[in-house]
Design a protein around this motif. Structure first.
Motif, PDB file in Angstrom:
ATOM      1  N   ASP A  37       0.812  -1.211   0.000  1.00 18.28           N
ATOM      2  CA  ASP A  37       0.000   0.000   0.000  1.00 18.28           C
ATOM      3  C   ASP A  37       0.852   1.271   0.000  1.00 18.28           C
ATOM      4  O   ASP A  37       0.357   2.368   0.269  1.00 18.28           O
ATOM      5  CB  ASP A  37      -0.975  -0.003   1.180  1.00 18.28           C
ATOM      6  CG  ASP A  37      -0.269  -0.060   2.533  1.00 18.28           C
ATOM      7  OD1 ASP A  37       0.982  -0.088   2.558  1.00 18.28           O
ATOM      8  OD2 ASP A  37      -0.965  -0.101   3.554  1.00 18.28           O
ATOM      9  N   ARG A  38       2.102   1.130  -0.330  1.00 17.30           N
ATOM     10  CA  ARG A  38       2.993   2.297  -0.453  1.00 17.30           C
ATOM     11  C   ARG A  38       2.607   3.128  -1.677  1.00 17.30           C
ATOM     12  O   ARG A  38       2.801   4.337  -1.701  1.00 17.30           O
ATOM     13  CB  ARG A  38       4.446   1.824  -0.571  1.00 17.30           C
ATOM     14  CG  ARG A  38       5.475   2.930  -0.779  1.00 17.30           C
ATOM     15  CD  ARG A  38       5.633   3.754   0.491  1.00 17.30           C
ATOM     16  NE  ARG A  38       6.715   4.698   0.359  1.00 17.30           N
ATOM     17  CZ  ARG A  38       6.613   5.897  -0.215  1.00 17.30           C
ATOM     18  NH1 ARG A  38       5.458   6.292  -0.724  1.00 17.30           N
ATOM     19  NH2 ARG A  38       7.660   6.704  -0.293  1.00 17.30           N
ATOM     20  N   PHE A  39       2.076   2.470  -2.714  1.00 18.50           N
ATOM     21  CA  PHE A  39       1.679   3.151  -3.944  1.00 18.50           C
ATOM     22  C   PHE A  39       0.249   2.761  -4.309  1.00 18.50           C
ATOM     23  O   PHE A  39      -0.264   1.743  -3.849  1.00 18.50           O
ATOM     24  CB  PHE A  39       2.617   2.773  -5.100  1.00 18.50           C
ATOM     25  CG  PHE A  39       4.070   3.047  -4.827  1.00 18.50           C
ATOM     26  CD1 PHE A  39       4.562   4.340  -4.894  1.00 18.50           C
ATOM     27  CD2 PHE A  39       4.935   2.015  -4.499  1.00 18.50           C
ATOM     28  CE1 PHE A  39       5.907   4.598  -4.632  1.00 18.50           C
ATOM     29  CE2 PHE A  39       6.277   2.263  -4.238  1.00 18.50           C
ATOM     30  CZ  PHE A  39       6.759   3.561  -4.304  1.00 18.50           C
ATOM     31  N   ASN A  40      -0.366   3.575  -5.166  1.00 20.71           N
ATOM     32  CA  ASN A  40      -1.687   3.189  -5.663  1.00 20.71           C
ATOM     33  C   ASN A  40      -1.528   2.275  -6.881  1.00 20.71           C
ATOM     34  O   ASN A  40      -0.408   2.060  -7.360  1.00 20.71           O
ATOM     35  CB  ASN A  40      -2.563   4.416  -5.966  1.00 20.71           C
ATOM     36  CG  ASN A  40      -2.016   5.276  -7.109  1.00 20.71           C
ATOM     37  OD1 ASN A  40      -1.497   4.779  -8.107  1.00 20.71           O
ATOM     38  ND2 ASN A  40      -2.147   6.589  -6.956  1.00 20.71           N
ATOM     39  N   ALA A  41      -2.639   1.753  -7.372  1.00 20.97           N
ATOM     40  CA  ALA A  41      -2.580   0.742  -8.437  1.00 20.97           C
ATOM     41  C   ALA A  41      -1.891   1.255  -9.693  1.00 20.97           C
ATOM     42  O   ALA A  41      -1.108   0.538 -10.331  1.00 20.97           O
ATOM     43  CB  ALA A  41      -3.997   0.260  -8.761  1.00 20.97           C
ATOM     44  N   ASN A  42      -2.165   2.487 -10.071  1.00 19.07           N
ATOM     45  CA  ASN A  42      -1.565   3.026 -11.289  1.00 19.07           C
ATOM     46  C   ASN A  42      -0.085   3.347 -11.104  1.00 19.07           C
ATOM     47  O   ASN A  42       0.717   3.193 -12.028  1.00 19.07           O
ATOM     48  CB  ASN A  42      -2.319   4.278 -11.735  1.00 19.07           C
ATOM     49  CG  ASN A  42      -3.748   3.970 -12.174  1.00 19.07           C
ATOM     50  OD1 ASN A  42      -4.065   2.822 -12.486  1.00 19.07           O
ATOM     51  ND2 ASN A  42      -4.603   4.979 -12.191  1.00 19.07           N
ATOM     52  N   GLN A  43       0.308   3.773  -9.917  1.00 25.55           N
ATOM     53  CA  GLN A  43       1.716   4.064  -9.658  1.00 25.55           C
ATOM     54  C   GLN A  43       2.579   2.814  -9.711  1.00 25.55           C
ATOM     55  O   GLN A  43       3.745   2.871 -10.118  1.00 25.55           O
ATOM     56  CB  GLN A  43       1.860   4.737  -8.290  1.00 25.55           C
ATOM     57  CG  GLN A  43       1.336   6.155  -8.222  1.00 25.55           C
ATOM     58  CD  GLN A  43       1.328   6.695  -6.800  1.00 25.55           C
ATOM     59  OE1 GLN A  43       1.201   5.954  -5.832  1.00 25.55           O
ATOM     60  NE2 GLN A  43       1.457   8.012  -6.672  1.00 25.55           N
ATOM     61  N   ASP A 101      -5.164   2.086  -3.047  1.00 28.26           N
ATOM     62  CA  ASP A 101      -6.521   2.464  -3.440  1.00 28.26           C
ATOM     63  C   ASP A 101      -7.379   1.264  -3.846  1.00 28.26           C
ATOM     64  O   ASP A 101      -8.445   1.425  -4.431  1.00 28.26           O
ATOM     65  CB  ASP A 101      -6.476   3.474  -4.588  1.00 28.26           C
ATOM     66  CG  ASP A 101      -5.685   2.976  -5.796  1.00 28.26           C
ATOM     67  OD1 ASP A 101      -4.979   1.948  -5.671  1.00 28.26           O
ATOM     68  OD2 ASP A 101      -5.756   3.622  -6.856  1.00 28.26           O
ATOM     69  N   MET A 102      -6.911   0.052  -3.512  1.00 24.62           N
ATOM     70  CA  MET A 102      -7.702  -1.147  -3.811  1.00 24.62           C
ATOM     71  C   MET A 102      -8.295  -1.774  -2.558  1.00 24.62           C
ATOM     72  O   MET A 102      -8.946  -2.810  -2.626  1.00 24.62           O
ATOM     73  CB  MET A 102      -6.829  -2.173  -4.532  1.00 24.62           C
ATOM     74  CG  MET A 102      -6.527  -1.820  -5.974  1.00 24.62           C
ATOM     75  SD  MET A 102      -8.008  -1.765  -7.009  1.00 24.62           S
ATOM     76  CE  MET A 102      -8.416  -3.526  -7.089  1.00 24.62           C
ATOM     77  N   LYS A 103      -8.092  -1.182  -1.392  1.00 20.78           N
ATOM     78  CA  LYS A 103      -8.577  -1.776  -0.151  1.00 20.78           C
ATOM     79  C   LYS A 103     -10.095  -1.879  -0.136  1.00 20.78           C
ATOM     80  O   LYS A 103     -10.665  -2.919   0.213  1.00 20.78           O
ATOM     81  CB  LYS A 103      -8.088  -0.968   1.050  1.00 20.78           C
ATOM     82  CG  LYS A 103      -6.591  -1.053   1.275  1.00 20.78           C
ATOM     83  CD  LYS A 103      -6.163  -0.258   2.484  1.00 20.78           C
ATOM     84  CE  LYS A 103      -4.659  -0.392   2.713  1.00 20.78           C
ATOM     85  NZ  LYS A 103      -4.212   0.387   3.896  1.00 20.78           N
ATOM     86  N   THR A 104     -10.769  -0.810  -0.535  1.00 18.94           N
ATOM     87  CA  THR A 104     -12.238  -0.832  -0.590  1.00 18.94           C
ATOM     88  C   THR A 104     -12.721  -1.833  -1.619  1.00 18.94           C
ATOM     89  O   THR A 104     -13.674  -2.577  -1.400  1.00 18.94           O
ATOM     90  CB  THR A 104     -12.792   0.565  -0.932  1.00 18.94           C
ATOM     91  OG1 THR A 104     -12.316   1.500   0.033  1.00 18.94           O
ATOM     92  CG2 THR A 104     -14.303   0.558  -0.919  1.00 18.94           C
ATOM     93  N   GLN A 105     -12.030  -1.877  -2.756  1.00 26.20           N
ATOM     94  CA  GLN A 105     -12.394  -2.806  -3.831  1.00 26.20           C
ATOM     95  C   GLN A 105     -12.258  -4.250  -3.355  1.00 26.20           C
ATOM     96  O   GLN A 105     -13.126  -5.086  -3.619  1.00 26.20           O
ATOM     97  CB  GLN A 105     -11.499  -2.570  -5.052  1.00 26.20           C
ATOM     98  CG  GLN A 105     -11.792  -3.468  -6.254  1.00 26.20           C
ATOM     99  CD  GLN A 105     -13.021  -3.005  -7.011  1.00 26.20           C
ATOM    100  OE1 GLN A 105     -13.437  -1.864  -6.872  1.00 26.20           O
ATOM    101  NE2 GLN A 105     -13.603  -3.907  -7.792  1.00 26.20           N
TER     102      GLN A 105
END
Length: 385
Positions: free
Chosen positions: A338-344, A376-380
């Motif tokens: 979770d250091r980066f978001n999916a696109n990063q 940014d995938m935790k909710t998903q």
């Protein structure tokens, strides 16, 4: 008096024997301690010809030279301090003497051939001991986490919370990592074997590798595109070695060539040719509140060979996690997902790829793993367990 003389003589005789035994024991103990100590110092450890390559690696590490002037010697990392473990390690070191005598790693080529095997042995020992030798100098309790570099400042609290040990993240801290390609290949083989054992009645399957798909069960026709690793399939029908399944995903308005795994995230699921694009069903349409982009929830029915499908997604993630741990700890600690978001994560993996021995296919699996567990995938992930 004469009757007591022999008794006194025997008594003094036993005392002299006891004294001699004590002196001999003390001498043996002192000699053993001296030998143990001398065979543990760095000068002795690197005196063999075969240790010149490990020595060069060590001398280029922060454990040899650093801003604080603190040097970790060979024994500090490789010889436990606990008495039983210490003695066991010294006895087991006899195999290294035999290896030196037989020339097991007396050339650079032999050294590289055995490097992974030797590294895995050390890693296992450290893992089993909860990195005891590391902890003799480093302690979570003594760390000023706020004064550490941003990466360490973020990762150490997570490691403490999860009960992780030093070697989980710091495999390349004193020596260059060996070639890990065989480990990744072995992991891929384990996935293939697991796929072969997947129950025939499984209703949800996942692709273990990049593979083609068809719009019918006839594989003699040209395929209609490719599935990316970890893509989820809902089984509709089975016919011989083929599986018919529905795949859902997301498409940005005007970009029909790909399916993404989540809205607004560049997590590739499918690459589609023109024939496949004509078969897409649009389920719903939403407008992203942050970007104003229009996204379509879409579905496609495909046929895929069952040989590369598995019913347990966690096995894919375990394979990817092992690759990340093995290949990404030579230059830094293990980066939190979770250091980066999916696109990063796409750019991060591409940037680090040249420093590894991973193939393009292995990098795809690793990218999917990092993206699917991004910040940014935790909710998903909660919505789709």
């Amino acid at each position: 008096m004469s009757k007591q003389t022999p008794f006194r003589a025997r008594r003094w005789g036993w005392l002299w024997v006891l004294l001699a035994g004590l002196l001999l024991g003390a001498a043996l103990l002192a000699g053993t301690a001296t030998v143990m100590h001398k065979t543990s110092d760095t000068e002795f450890c690197v005196s063999c010809h075969s240790m010149q390559q490990p020595l060069a690696e060590y001398q280029g590490s922060i454990h040899f030279q650093n801003t604080k002037g603190i040097r970790a010697e060979c024994a500090d990392c490789h010889v436990p301090h606990q008495p039983v473990s210490y003695l066991k390690t010294k006895v087991m070191a006899l195999k290294d003497v035999w290896g030196e005598m037989t020339g097991k790693i007396d050339t650079p080529e032999k050294y590289e051939a055995h490097k992974l095997e030797m590294a895995q042995s050390v890693w296992k020992t450290l893992k089993d001991s909860d990195s005891a030798t590391c902890r003799s100098c480093h302690s979570f309790e003594a760390m000023d986490v706020l004064a550490q570099r941003p990466e360490a400042r973020q990762q150490h609290p997570v490691a403490i919370k999860n009960g992780e040990t030093c070697i989980d993240c710091h495999k390349g801290v004193a020596h260059m990592l060996p070639d890990m390609s065989s480990l990744a290949a072995a992991g891929a083989g384990e996935l293939t074997r697991a796929a072969a054992l997947t129950p025939g009645n499984a209703t949800t399957l996942y692709a273990i590798s990049t593979q083609p798909f068809w719009l019918s069960a006839d594989v003699k026709q040209h395929n209609a595109g490719s599935l990316m690793p970890s893509t989820e399939l809902k089984v509709v029908n089975r016919e011989g070695d083929m599986v018919e399944a529905d795949i859902q995903g997301w498409q940005q308005d005007g970009v029909s060539e790909v399916f993404y795994a989540a809205q607004g995230k560049r997590i590739l699921s499918l690459l589609l040719d023109e024939q496949a694009r004509a078969q897409i069903k649009t389920l719903s349409t939403v407008t992203d509140a942050d970007t104003g982009l229009i996204w379509h929830s879409v579905a496609l029915r495909v046929w895929v060979p069952k040989a590369q499908l598995i019913d347990d997604k966690e096995k894919i993630w375990h394979y990817a996690a092992d690759m990340m741990s093995a290949n990404c700890t030579g230059c830094h600690g293990l980066t939190a997902l979770d250091r980066f978001n999916a696109n990063q994560w796409i750019g991060v993996v591409k940037g680090m790829a040249p420093r590894t021995s991973l193939t393009q296919e292995q990098l795809r699996v690793l990218t999917q793993y990092a993206q699917q567990h991004a910040s940014d995938m935790k909710t998903q992930n909660k919505a789709n367990p």
